[in-house]
Design an enzyme around this catalytic site. Structure first.
Site, PDB file in Angstrom:
ATOM      1  N   ASP A  12       8.263  18.369  34.014  1.00 25.33           N
ATOM      2  CA  ASP A  12       7.106  18.799  33.453  1.00 25.33           C
ATOM      3  C   ASP A  12       5.846  18.758  33.928  1.00 25.33           C
ATOM      4  O   ASP A  12       5.142  19.656  33.979  1.00 25.33           O
ATOM      5  CB  ASP A  12       7.028  18.408  31.908  1.00 25.33           C
ATOM      6  CG  ASP A  12       8.376  18.761  30.917  1.00 25.33           C
ATOM      7  OD1 ASP A  12       8.213  19.978  30.529  1.00 25.33           O
ATOM      8  OD2 ASP A  12       9.242  17.904  30.673  1.00 25.33           O
ATOM      9  N   GLY A  13       5.517  17.622  34.408  1.00 24.62           N
ATOM     10  CA  GLY A  13       4.331  17.271  35.149  1.00 24.62           C
ATOM     11  C   GLY A  13       4.131  18.019  35.981  1.00 24.62           C
ATOM     12  O   GLY A  13       3.107  18.415  36.571  1.00 24.62           O
TER      13      GLY A  13
END
Length: 405
Positions: free
Chosen positions: A177-178
């Site tokens: 996600d990051g």
């Protein structure tokens, strides 16, 4: 040292000042991308469902019922509520004066509500629409639900992470996600740059399974050319050695890396084995990796006889690469992070005092980013946001009564 609102705010406008972003996204990849844009001045309005707030509010630790992760994820954002499935016209009014929409609904959802890209671009031809989904907008998996953990598995990350005799290992945080959030922010800026030239908005299709795959380096090319499949190596590397974590005499851990030849030579000389430099296999990282047992034994035994402070000082004098293995306590006390201003305190009304969090990602000398406020309560800015598009108090009351906001 940087603070939550740092730099001279009167010097120049923030780099993204005037860019209006609507975030209709939940959890992490899309919302974090919007956070990155907001950190450098974009006017970010986060839209949440009136009855079902972003689940990120309940992830991680909390204090007095207040989710703490959302304090970082929701920073610099105005927070409004709107049920897009029933508030179509309100949303279109909002989009007409918006530069960027970040959304992460499953493919087909916006279209089902009459808010597909064709409709949105007809309402605002200059709109940049960033669509962040697990598997992208096309393909046999496009309609499936998915999260970053599946991307960490499907990208090959988990397959090469963990001990050689252990199972594939997922990270204990939102790594995919990051990485996707960074890629999304980058894609938005590229699309805005193109809009500056053409005057036209466009759609960004970003699948969470892709950016993390790019981070895995040359594995695809190596497999296609040679058939090589990278195995799990624990903390070792197939590209260089010594490269591992080693325990000190006082029970701490340090990481050592020797990605360059000169550093490798300094490390083995420091630990009393300069003879290794003369070995015919020592000349390349790949060959050193094939002798990792011998190199780890030399480095590990030397480090194991010394305290963390002794190891750090010796490596510093030798100009060799080493770093302590920090948990969050070490990060908070680390003098390098302190010098960079990596951790800042932001006043927060909801928690009644300062909240510490990570600062903006990088330092610009002339137009630094800023954290103006931490993530706020659900719907904190609904009235102000809707008033800007002409919703009267009476209309707002009716929308509230019907559950649209």
């Amino acid at each position: 040292m940087r603070t939550g609102e740092h730099g001279d705010p009167g010097a120049r406008p923030a780099p993204l000042a005037g860019v209006k972003v609507v975030e209709a996204a939940t959890l992490f990849a899309g919302p974090l991308a919007a956070t990155f844009l907001g950190d450098f001045g974009a006017d970010v309005t986060k839209i949440e469902h009136p009855a079902r707030p972003d689940a990120a509010r309940t992830h991680g630790a909390s204090k007095d019922g207040v989710g703490l992760w959302f304090k970082t994820l929701g920073r610099n954002k105005r927070l409004a509520t709107l049920d897009l499935s029933r508030g179509r016209e309100v949303f279109l009014d909002l989009i007409r004066d918006t530069d960027v929409l970040v959304e992460n609904f499953r493919p087909g959802t916006l279209e089902r509500w009459g808010l597909g890209p064709d409709v949105l671009l007809a309402a605002n031809p200059r709109l940049v629409i960033a669509r962040v989904t697990a598997f992208g907008q096309v393909g046999p998996w496009s309609s499936r639900p998915g999260f970053g953990s599946l991307a960490e598995a499907m990208s090959g990350f988990a397959a090469v992470t963990g001990e050689p005799d252990g199972p594939p290992t997922l990270p204990p945080f939102g790594l995919a996600d990051g990485i996707t959030a960074l890629a999304t922010a980058y894609a938005v800026l590229v699309a805005l740059r193109e809009r500056d030239r053409s005057g036209q908005g466009q759609v960004i299709d970003l699948a969470i399974i892709e950016p993390i795959l790019m981070m895995l380096g040359g594995q695809i090319t190596a497999y296609q050319q040679t058939g090589y499949v990278q195995p799990r190596l624990g903390n070792r590397s197939s590209n260089n050695a010594p490269r591992n974590v080693y325990r000190t005499a006082d029970g701490r851990w340090v990481a050592v890396s020797t990605s360059s030849q000169s550093i490798a030579e300094r490390v083995v000389t420091l630990v009393g084995r300069p003879d290794l430099v003369e070995q015919p296999w020592f000349g390349t990282g790949r060959e050193r990796a094939e002798h990792a047992d011998e190199l780890d034994a030399a480095v590990g035994s030397w480090i194991g006889e010394r305290s963390l402070d002794e190891v750090m000082l010796a490596f510093e004098k030798a100009e060799a690469a080493v770093g302590p293995v920090h948990d969050i306590r070490g990060i908070m006390a680390d003098p390098q992070y302190a010098a960079l201003g990596t951790i800042v305190a932001v006043d927060d009304e909801e928690l009644g005092g300062p909240v510490q969090m990570q600062n903006v990602l990088f330092r610009l000398s002339e137009t630094p980013g800023a954290i103006k406020w931490a993530g706020r309560e659900h719907g904190a800015d609904t009235e102000a946001v809707l008033a800007e598009i002409g919703v009267t108090p009476e209309q707002l009351a009716a929308l509230r009564e019907s559950g649209v906001v």
